[in-house]
Scaffold this motif. Structure first.
Motif, PDB file in Angstrom:
ATOM      1  N   THR A  22      42.981 -16.966 -14.361  1.00  0.00           N
ATOM      2  CA  THR A  22      43.261 -18.539 -13.996  1.00  0.00           C
ATOM      3  C   THR A  22      44.039 -18.210 -12.579  1.00  0.00           C
ATOM      4  O   THR A  22      44.112 -19.336 -11.848  1.00  0.00           O
ATOM      5  CB  THR A  22      43.966 -19.049 -14.888  1.00  0.00           C
ATOM      6  OG1 THR A  22      45.116 -18.110 -15.357  1.00  0.00           O
ATOM      7  CG2 THR A  22      42.988 -19.472 -16.122  1.00  0.00           C
ATOM      8  N   GLN A  76      34.544 -15.522 -14.158  1.00  0.00           N
ATOM      9  CA  GLN A  76      34.157 -16.938 -14.556  1.00  0.00           C
ATOM     10  C   GLN A  76      32.802 -16.797 -15.083  1.00  0.00           C
ATOM     11  O   GLN A  76      32.245 -17.873 -15.441  1.00  0.00           O
ATOM     12  CB  GLN A  76      34.446 -17.840 -13.455  1.00  0.00           C
ATOM     13  CG  GLN A  76      35.666 -17.818 -12.920  1.00  0.00           C
ATOM     14  CD  GLN A  76      36.540 -18.975 -13.473  1.00  0.00           C
ATOM     15  OE1 GLN A  76      36.256 -19.260 -14.947  1.00  0.00           O
ATOM     16  NE2 GLN A  76      37.571 -19.749 -13.053  1.00  0.00           N
ATOM     17  N   GLU A 122      35.839 -24.178 -12.566  1.00  0.00           N
ATOM     18  CA  GLU A 122      37.321 -24.643 -12.571  1.00  0.00           C
ATOM     19  C   GLU A 122      37.277 -26.153 -12.487  1.00  0.00           C
ATOM     20  O   GLU A 122      38.012 -26.657 -13.348  1.00  0.00           O
ATOM     21  CB  GLU A 122      38.169 -24.340 -11.192  1.00  0.00           C
ATOM     22  CG  GLU A 122      39.776 -24.169 -11.634  1.00  0.00           C
ATOM     23  CD  GLU A 122      40.032 -23.616 -12.766  1.00  0.00           C
ATOM     24  OE1 GLU A 122      40.764 -23.688 -13.659  1.00  0.00           O
ATOM     25  OE2 GLU A 122      39.513 -22.262 -12.924  1.00  0.00           O
ATOM     26  N   LYS A 125      36.224 -27.601 -15.873  1.00  0.00           N
ATOM     27  CA  LYS A 125      37.246 -27.402 -16.922  1.00  0.00           C
ATOM     28  C   LYS A 125      38.142 -28.809 -16.658  1.00  0.00           C
ATOM     29  O   LYS A 125      38.583 -29.418 -17.539  1.00  0.00           O
ATOM     30  CB  LYS A 125      38.024 -26.318 -16.731  1.00  0.00           C
ATOM     31  CG  LYS A 125      37.324 -25.055 -17.234  1.00  0.00           C
ATOM     32  CD  LYS A 125      38.331 -23.678 -16.988  1.00  0.00           C
ATOM     33  CE  LYS A 125      37.385 -22.622 -17.327  1.00  0.00           C
ATOM     34  NZ  LYS A 125      38.002 -21.542 -16.666  1.00  0.00           N
ATOM     35  N   ASN A 126      38.558 -29.061 -15.374  1.00  0.00           N
ATOM     36  CA  ASN A 126      39.447 -30.337 -15.119  1.00  0.00           C
ATOM     37  C   ASN A 126      38.606 -31.354 -15.446  1.00  0.00           C
ATOM     38  O   ASN A 126      39.120 -32.251 -16.014  1.00  0.00           O
ATOM     39  CB  ASN A 126      39.693 -30.270 -13.595  1.00  0.00           C
ATOM     40  CG  ASN A 126      40.812 -29.212 -13.374  1.00  0.00           C
ATOM     41  OD1 ASN A 126      41.321 -28.656 -14.074  1.00  0.00           O
ATOM     42  ND2 ASN A 126      40.536 -28.758 -12.022  1.00  0.00           N
ATOM     43  N   ARG A 129      38.407 -31.965 -19.379  1.00  0.00           N
ATOM     44  CA  ARG A 129      39.811 -32.315 -19.909  1.00  0.00           C
ATOM     45  C   ARG A 129      40.237 -33.748 -19.527  1.00  0.00           C
ATOM     46  O   ARG A 129      40.782 -34.732 -20.244  1.00  0.00           O
ATOM     47  CB  ARG A 129      40.778 -31.462 -19.480  1.00  0.00           C
ATOM     48  CG  ARG A 129      40.504 -30.191 -20.091  1.00  0.00           C
ATOM     49  CD  ARG A 129      41.742 -29.367 -20.032  1.00  0.00           C
ATOM     50  NE  ARG A 129      41.389 -27.872 -20.419  1.00  0.00           N
ATOM     51  CZ  ARG A 129      41.447 -26.963 -19.490  1.00  0.00           C
ATOM     52  NH1 ARG A 129      41.485 -27.312 -18.163  1.00  0.00           N
ATOM     53  NH2 ARG A 129      41.268 -25.628 -19.976  1.00  0.00           N
ATOM     54  N   TYR A 160      40.408 -29.375 -25.090  1.00  0.00           N
ATOM     55  CA  TYR A 160      39.588 -28.592 -24.904  1.00  0.00           C
ATOM     56  C   TYR A 160      40.221 -27.249 -24.227  1.00  0.00           C
ATOM     57  O   TYR A 160      40.956 -27.573 -23.309  1.00  0.00           O
ATOM     58  CB  TYR A 160      38.347 -28.898 -24.115  1.00  0.00           C
ATOM     59  CG  TYR A 160      37.085 -29.374 -24.912  1.00  0.00           C
ATOM     60  CD1 TYR A 160      37.462 -30.092 -26.032  1.00  0.00           C
ATOM     61  CD2 TYR A 160      36.036 -28.653 -24.770  1.00  0.00           C
ATOM     62  CE1 TYR A 160      36.374 -30.475 -26.758  1.00  0.00           C
ATOM     63  CE2 TYR A 160      34.821 -29.058 -25.735  1.00  0.00           C
ATOM     64  CZ  TYR A 160      35.156 -29.663 -26.587  1.00  0.00           C
ATOM     65  OH  TYR A 160      33.790 -30.385 -27.304  1.00  0.00           O
ATOM     66  N   THR A 161      40.109 -25.934 -24.770  1.00  0.00           N
ATOM     67  CA  THR A 161      40.790 -24.924 -23.989  1.00  0.00           C
ATOM     68  C   THR A 161      39.585 -24.328 -23.173  1.00  0.00           C
ATOM     69  O   THR A 161      38.480 -24.617 -22.951  1.00  0.00           O
ATOM     70  CB  THR A 161      41.256 -23.885 -25.216  1.00  0.00           C
ATOM     71  OG1 THR A 161      39.841 -23.342 -25.868  1.00  0.00           O
ATOM     72  CG2 THR A 161      42.204 -24.333 -26.047  1.00  0.00           C
ATOM     73  N   ASP A 162      40.154 -23.347 -22.277  1.00  0.00           N
ATOM     74  CA  ASP A 162      39.230 -22.736 -21.364  1.00  0.00           C
ATOM     75  C   ASP A 162      37.934 -22.315 -21.802  1.00  0.00           C
ATOM     76  O   ASP A 162      36.781 -22.130 -21.876  1.00  0.00           O
ATOM     77  CB  ASP A 162      39.910 -21.840 -20.447  1.00  0.00           C
ATOM     78  CG  ASP A 162      40.874 -22.353 -19.311  1.00  0.00           C
ATOM     79  OD1 ASP A 162      40.519 -23.547 -19.158  1.00  0.00           O
ATOM     80  OD2 ASP A 162      41.571 -21.782 -18.915  1.00  0.00           O
ATOM     81  N   ILE A 165      35.617 -24.475 -23.375  1.00  0.00           N
ATOM     82  CA  ILE A 165      34.727 -25.062 -22.249  1.00  0.00           C
ATOM     83  C   ILE A 165      33.598 -23.999 -21.880  1.00  0.00           C
ATOM     84  O   ILE A 165      32.485 -24.187 -21.594  1.00  0.00           O
ATOM     85  CB  ILE A 165      35.499 -25.539 -20.950  1.00  0.00           C
ATOM     86  CG1 ILE A 165      36.141 -26.828 -21.599  1.00  0.00           C
ATOM     87  CG2 ILE A 165      34.512 -25.938 -19.856  1.00  0.00           C
ATOM     88  CD1 ILE A 165      37.368 -27.166 -20.680  1.00  0.00           C
ATOM     89  N   MET A 166      34.062 -22.886 -21.554  1.00  0.00           N
ATOM     90  CA  MET A 166      33.347 -21.366 -21.301  1.00  0.00           C
ATOM     91  C   MET A 166      32.052 -21.478 -22.351  1.00  0.00           C
ATOM     92  O   MET A 166      30.927 -21.215 -22.096  1.00  0.00           O
ATOM     93  CB  MET A 166      33.991 -20.348 -20.937  1.00  0.00           C
ATOM     94  CG  MET A 166      35.026 -20.129 -19.919  1.00  0.00           C
ATOM     95  SD  MET A 166      34.038 -20.945 -18.184  1.00  0.00           S
ATOM     96  CE  MET A 166      33.217 -19.440 -17.924  1.00  0.00           C
TER      97      MET A 166
END
Lengths: 468, 212
Positions: A22, A76, A122, A125-126, A129, A160-162, A165-166
């Motif tokens: 991150t 990633q 990234e 992810k934003n 969320r 949601y955690t990283d 989402i992955m």
């Protein structure tokens, strides 16, 4: 070159990188450069060599930088691990499915290859969320897709955690890579559906064919009989034979015989009498009335196929006398989105839009409304009083008891007689639903009877309950 | 004699055919007798007959209209029903005042409803009634368990999974607001569901979210 290779060997291990995922890429980059410099400084080099090397190292660093970006992207990297995919599938089905499909546009865009078109993982992810925040930040891409999708807002999945989402992305990628099996499989199924009508068509053809054959047979037989008679007439015959051939019981003689006339008159008279009595009884009874409605609204589709509760549309049924016919704003809860039907296409639904003043092209209201004139089917005479909530809410009677199999009707039909006899009959037979109803507790106590109370017993046959 | 009986039977037969015309079916509502007792003089809420001449022959009131005429000429489209006059406040048994929150964007709902508290207690009875109401008004979209798997969600896209993580923390006031005015893709259900019923549904949705 040697140095660099060692460097590589040092840099590849995943563990530390995973942990640093991150962090900013460039933090790692500076560290890398410093490492390379250190190594070079350690060598015994003259000024020229130094310059050459520094130029060299610059190249190396930029090469390294490039490789690191790839490396970072790899970190990633969307997993192809089946566990991640199935975890992602569960999340996608629970939270995203209603707005997104992998391969087709729904409310949101098709998510296939999304990781390739968005600015970065990234960013996704934003976005997931809190998409509103990304749009508000002035992000160019975010505003572009927001406008492209009619400014509909995506839900914020703040929790949601990283990793989650992955996982979702892993599922999208795996699903996107699948060949379009579904689409190809659907076509033959559709064709099969169209072929369903064929057998019944055959049955009809066979029936018609048989009738035609029978008629032809009769004609042929009549022709043969006539030919035979003519042939016999020309021959010499005894009196007896002649009587057999030209029988005195001809069609004319039978129809003019008194016995026959009586029989015919009797049968016709009975049929006619029954018709008159039936006709008289049907006066004032609208059973079977099934008028065409101004909009081809189908209960079979709405209440049957899509399991919409009667109460959703007939809002008064638990509360008052009248069940109510839904106002078109209730239709619009679904039909803002459903703009065409499988059977009637856009024509019928467009009539709802005309009534509420809705422009389906822009999804906006024009403000010009006009009522829909539904044809009333069930209608008791003014002299009788019927209350829905008394029967449905208090009595616990299902709609189908009185209105029949509404869920199978494309066009509503009056199923029951709605005569006084019909009401009274049910009031004689039906038990009062007293369970869990405090209103009846005292009454039950007073009656203190073993057998259940009928509606009759609480005054269901009193004239003034229904006529006043 | 036989001619007579044939004629008689023809007469009865044609009467039968005429009578058969009285029977309702398809677009034919059938016949009625005593129409004066059948047709309402007072305004009927769900039906109106706007033709002033309808049933003139049966007029028993000595006015200049048909007996069947049943319509309020002063209303738009001569409807018998009217919308409530604007800016009037509907009173209910609890004395609750109407809630206003029209045109709030979806992401502002939590802010707008932050101070909105349910006036009902969380009794088992209220939750049970909420369940019944949820199944009447929400199930076909949100599914029996709130998991966005109702039959209609096949056609209406974007139905929220009420048990999903992003809705776990919504308040009862938030749900009340969403039912009343809708949110995003969901239409307003305020015209169908009374305020009391909305609070009951909100209670049930919160109970549903806690279920495993």
């Amino acid at each position: 070159m040697f140095v660099v290779r060692i460097g590589f060997v040092h840099f590849i291990p995943g563990a530390t990188w995973e942990g640093q995922q991150t962090k900013n890429k460039f933090e790692k980059m500076t560290w890398a450069r410093r490492f390379v410099h250190l190594r070079i400084k350690g060598g015994i080099l003259n000024h020229m060599m130094k310059r050459l090397m520094s130029c060299f190292t610059n190249r190396i660093t930029s090469a390294l930088l490039f490789l690191l970006i790839i490396l970072n992207a790899q970190a990633q990297e969307i997993s192809t691990d089946p566990a991640a995919i199935s975890a992602g599938e569960a999340l996608f089905k629970a939270d995203c499915k209603t707005c997104h499909r992998v391969k087709e546009k729904l409310i949101g865009p098709a998510l296939k290859d999304v990781e390739k078109r968005v600015p970065s993982v990234e960013w996704i992810k934003n976005w997931v969320r809190n998409s509103a925040k990304v749009i508000a930040s002035g992000d160019e891409y975010a505003n572009k897709i927001y406008n492209e999708n009619a400014k509909s807002q995506m839900t914020a999945f703040t929790g949601y955690t990283d990793a989650q989402i992955m996982n979702v992305l892993a599922y999208i990628k795996a699903e996107g890579a699948k060949a379009d099996v579904v689409a190809t499989a659907a076509t033959p199924a559709g064709q099969g559906g169209g072929g369903e009508g064929v057998p019944s068509g055959y049955v009809n053809a066979i029936l018609v064919g048989m009738v035609v054959i029978l008629i032809i047979l009769v004609v042929i037989l009549v022709l043969i009989v006539n030919a035979l008679r003519r042939f016999l007439d020309q021959k010499q015959m005894s009196e007896e034979d002649r009587e057999v051939v030209n029988s005195p019981i001809s069609f004319g003689s039978v129809t003019s015989s008194p016995g026959f006339i009586f029989l015919v008159v009797f049968i016709v008279g009975m049929i006619a009498f029954k018709g008159v009595i039936d006709g008289l009884y049907s006066i004032g009874v609208q059973k079977g009335y099934q008028p065409k409605q101004p909009i081809a609204f189908s209960h079979k589709i709405h209440a049957g196929q899509y399991e919409i509760e009667c109460k959703y549309c007939h809002t008064g049924v638990m509360k008052g006398k009248q069940a109510n016919i839904p106002s078109p704003n209730i239709c619009m809860n679904c039909h803002t989105q459903i703009k065409s039907g499988t059977i009637t296409g856009e024509g019928e639904i467009a009539k709802i839009y005309a009534a509420v003043g809705f422009d389906p092209m822009t999804s906006t209201y024009t403000g010009v409304t006009k009522p829909i004139e539904w044809v009333r089917i069930h209608n008791l005479p003014d002299l009788a009083y019927f209350n829905h909530s008394q029967h449905v809410n208090v009595g616990g009677i299902a709609c189908e008891t009185c209105h029949g199999p509404i869920k199978e009707m494309d066009v509503v039909k009056q199923y029951s007689l709605l005569t006084m006899g019909w009401c009274i009959d049910c009031h004689r037979k039906t038990d009062v639903n007293t369970k869990g109803n405090a209103y009846y507790d005292k009454l039950l106590e007073l009656h203190n009877s073993k057998k259940p109370m009928k509606v009759e017993d609480i005054g269901g046959l009193e004239c003034s309950k229904c006529h006043y | 004699m036989s001619m007579m009986s044939i004629r008689n039977s023809i007469a009865i037969l044609s009467a039968a055919v005429l009578m058969a015309g009285c029977k309702a079916g398809g677009d034919n509502p059938g016949r009625e007798y005593a129409p004066n007792m059948y047709h309402s003089v007072a305004y009927e809420p769900l039906s109106q007959i706007t033709d002033t001449d309808a049933g003139r022959w049966a007029n028993s009131l000595n006015n200049d209209r048909g007996e069947y005429y049943n319509s309020n000429g002063y209303n738009p489209y001569k409807m018998n029903m009217r919308e409530p006059a604007p800016h009037t406040v509907k009173r209910n048994a609890y004395g609750w005042l109407p809630y206003h929150g029209k045109n709030v964007p979806k992401d502002s709902v939590p802010i707008v409803t932050a101070g909105l508290r349910s006036p009902l207690d969380s009794t088992a009875e209220v939750v049970a009634e909420g369940k019944f109401l949820f199944e009447s008004y929400c199930k076909h979209c949100h599914g029996a368990k709130g998991e966005a798997d109702g039959k209609v969600s096949e056609k209406v896209a974007g139905v929220a999974n009420l048990r999903g993580s992003s809705y776990q923390n919504i308040t009862e006031g938030h749900i009340f607001h969403v039912i009343t005015y809708g949110a995003g893709l969901m239409g307003a259900h305020g015209s169908q569901v009374s305020p009391e019923d909305r609070w009951k549904i909100a209670k049930y949705v919160k109970a549903l979210q806690k279920q495993k």
